[in-house]
Scaffold this motif. Structure first.
Motif, mmCIF file in Angstrom:
data_model
loop_
_atom_site.group_PDB
_atom_site.id
_atom_site.type_symbol
_atom_site.label_atom_id
_atom_site.label_comp_id
_atom_site.label_asym_id
_atom_site.label_seq_id
_atom_site.Cartn_x
_atom_site.Cartn_y
_atom_site.Cartn_z
ATOM 1 N N TYR A 189 0.822 -1.208 0.000
ATOM 2 C CA TYR A 189 0.000 0.000 0.000
ATOM 3 C C TYR A 189 0.858 1.261 0.000
ATOM 4 O O TYR A 189 0.555 2.227 -0.699
ATOM 5 C CB TYR A 189 -0.950 0.012 1.207
ATOM 6 C CG TYR A 189 -2.184 -0.827 1.001
ATOM 7 C CD1 TYR A 189 -3.062 -0.579 -0.050
ATOM 8 C CD2 TYR A 189 -2.479 -1.874 1.863
ATOM 9 C CE1 TYR A 189 -4.197 -1.352 -0.238
ATOM 10 C CE2 TYR A 189 -3.617 -2.652 1.680
ATOM 11 C CZ TYR A 189 -4.466 -2.381 0.628
ATOM 12 O OH TYR A 189 -5.585 -3.142 0.441
ATOM 13 N N VAL A 190 1.933 1.253 0.797
ATOM 14 C CA VAL A 190 2.831 2.410 0.844
ATOM 15 C C VAL A 190 3.434 2.650 -0.541
ATOM 16 O O VAL A 190 3.499 3.791 -1.029
ATOM 17 C CB VAL A 190 3.929 2.219 1.907
ATOM 18 C CG1 VAL A 190 5.026 3.270 1.758
ATOM 19 C CG2 VAL A 190 3.326 2.268 3.306
ATOM 20 N N GLU A 191 3.880 1.574 -1.181
ATOM 21 C CA GLU A 191 4.460 1.717 -2.523
ATOM 22 C C GLU A 191 3.455 2.337 -3.495
ATOM 23 O O GLU A 191 3.786 3.246 -4.261
ATOM 24 C CB GLU A 191 4.894 0.355 -3.042
ATOM 25 C CG GLU A 191 5.468 0.404 -4.444
ATOM 26 C CD GLU A 191 5.770 -0.983 -5.001
ATOM 27 O OE1 GLU A 191 6.924 -1.222 -5.350
ATOM 28 O OE2 GLU A 191 4.847 -1.809 -5.076
ATOM 29 N N LYS A 192 2.225 1.866 -3.452
ATOM 30 C CA LYS A 192 1.204 2.386 -4.372
ATOM 31 C C LYS A 192 0.927 3.860 -4.106
ATOM 32 O O LYS A 192 0.809 4.664 -5.031
ATOM 33 C CB LYS A 192 -0.077 1.576 -4.241
ATOM 34 C CG LYS A 192 -1.145 2.032 -5.233
ATOM 35 C CD LYS A 192 -2.308 1.075 -5.278
ATOM 36 C CE LYS A 192 -3.339 1.594 -6.234
ATOM 37 N NZ LYS A 192 -3.379 0.915 -7.490
ATOM 38 N N MET A 193 0.801 4.230 -2.823
ATOM 39 C CA MET A 193 0.523 5.632 -2.494
ATOM 40 C C MET A 193 1.679 6.554 -2.878
ATOM 41 O O MET A 193 1.453 7.619 -3.435
ATOM 42 C CB MET A 193 0.203 5.766 -0.998
ATOM 43 C CG MET A 193 -1.152 5.207 -0.620
ATOM 44 S SD MET A 193 -1.629 5.526 1.085
ATOM 45 C CE MET A 193 -0.492 4.473 1.962
ATOM 46 N N LEU A 194 2.898 6.131 -2.609
ATOM 47 C CA LEU A 194 4.037 6.981 -2.960
ATOM 48 C C LEU A 194 4.219 7.053 -4.467
ATOM 49 O O LEU A 194 4.632 8.076 -5.004
ATOM 50 C CB LEU A 194 5.308 6.442 -2.300
ATOM 51 C CG LEU A 194 5.384 6.596 -0.791
ATOM 52 C CD1 LEU A 194 6.658 5.979 -0.255
ATOM 53 C CD2 LEU A 194 5.293 8.062 -0.385
ATOM 54 N N GLY A 195 3.882 5.953 -5.164
ATOM 55 C CA GLY A 195 4.022 5.942 -6.618
ATOM 56 C C GLY A 195 3.065 6.882 -7.313
ATOM 57 O O GLY A 195 3.324 7.328 -8.429
ATOM 58 N N SER A 196 1.943 7.200 -6.657
ATOM 59 C CA SER A 196 0.961 8.089 -7.286
ATOM 60 C C SER A 196 1.255 9.567 -7.020
ATOM 61 O O SER A 196 0.606 10.445 -7.550
ATOM 62 C CB SER A 196 -0.438 7.761 -6.762
ATOM 63 O OG SER A 196 -0.536 8.056 -5.379
ATOM 64 N N ARG A 197 2.279 9.837 -6.195
ATOM 65 C CA ARG A 197 2.615 11.232 -5.891
ATOM 66 C C ARG A 197 3.564 11.788 -6.955
ATOM 67 O O ARG A 197 4.388 11.080 -7.507
ATOM 68 C CB ARG A 197 3.326 11.319 -4.530
ATOM 69 C CG ARG A 197 2.427 10.974 -3.365
ATOM 70 C CD ARG A 197 3.178 10.977 -2.075
ATOM 71 N NE ARG A 197 3.777 12.277 -1.819
ATOM 72 C CZ ARG A 197 4.664 12.494 -0.863
ATOM 73 N NH1 ARG A 197 5.062 11.524 -0.081
ATOM 74 N NH2 ARG A 197 5.153 13.697 -0.688
ATOM 75 N N ASN A 198 3.426 13.059 -7.226
ATOM 76 C CA ASN A 198 4.354 13.746 -8.125
ATOM 77 C C ASN A 198 5.487 14.308 -7.275
ATOM 78 O O ASN A 198 5.382 15.400 -6.738
ATOM 79 C CB ASN A 198 3.647 14.870 -8.890
ATOM 80 C CG ASN A 198 2.609 14.328 -9.845
ATOM 81 O OD1 ASN A 198 2.839 13.281 -10.447
ATOM 82 N ND2 ASN A 198 1.488 15.008 -9.975
ATOM 83 N N VAL A 199 6.544 13.554 -7.143
ATOM 84 C CA VAL A 199 7.650 13.965 -6.280
ATOM 85 C C VAL A 199 8.778 14.542 -7.095
ATOM 86 O O VAL A 199 9.083 14.109 -8.156
ATOM 87 C CB VAL A 199 8.170 12.764 -5.459
ATOM 88 C CG1 VAL A 199 9.019 13.257 -4.328
ATOM 89 C CG2 VAL A 199 7.055 11.920 -4.935
#
Length: 199
Positions: A189-199
């Motif tokens: 879940y953490v990977e999915k949430m961070l992957g959707s952020r524009n960092v």
């Protein structure tokens, strides 16, 4: 939801292939069936199955083709042992970690090294799961909640205490035998949430 604390070693009574891409498994497990009703969940070697019948300590469950392809259940033999765990009850102790009973991949046991009062057991690590496995992190192997001791690009090792060897199928697994893996769902879940952020 499960905890990865195996309650009982069950015995495969039958494994019948269906007309299409499916099977029906019957497992003897007096403890886990003592309060099981039709529709309840029981983890079999870490795979969440739904009880469709429960008679005299033997429960039956349907296994769809997707489960047979993505787990080691298709390799089970009549008379063989399996790890069994009932779904966790709200308010009970969480002795292991959060386990869904959804297999992420199949690995193989690749090494056993005796230590003083325990054993170092090494498993292969599928490339697509490697990013979720970290030292001191949790992993589920055949439904058993374990702590990762060491990890390489293609293997991970756990320390197995005598109780785990005695009370789960992991104690009798031979080199080369398949095991079901479930990685920590929180990491996914953490990977999915961070992957959707524009960092």
């Amino acid at each position: 939801m499960f905890t990865g604390i195996v309650e009982e070693l069950g015995e495969v009574i039958s494994l019948t292939e269906g007309n299409e891409d499916s099977a029906v498994i019957a497992v003897r497990g007096p403890l886990v069936t003592s309060d099981a009703r039709d529709g309840d969940s029981i983890a079999v070697n870490g795979v969440c199955l739904t009880v469709i019948d429960n008679v005299d300590g033997v429960f039956t469950a349907d296994v769809m083709g997707e489960t047979l392809r993505r787990s080691s259940l298709g390799a089970l033999k009549v008379g063989g042992n399996v790890n069994l765990e009932r779904a966790a009850a709200l308010g009970s102790r969480l002795g292991g970690h959060l386990v869904q009973g959804h297999v992420d991949g199949v690995a193989k046991l690749v090494g056993r090294e005796p230590a003083d009062q325990w054993e170092v057991v090494t498993f292969s690590l599928p490339a697509e799961l490697a990013r979720y496995v970290v030292e001191k992190g949790s992993i589920t192997v055949d439904g058993v909640s374990l702590t990762v001791m060491t990890v390489t690009d293609d293997t991970f090792a756990v320390g197995m205490i005598p109780a785990t060897s005695k009370h789960t199928v992991l104690g009798s697994k031979a080199i080369g035998e398949p095991v079901n893996l479930e990685v920590d769902v929180i990491a996914k879940y953490v990977e999915k949430m961070l992957g959707s952020r524009n960092v």
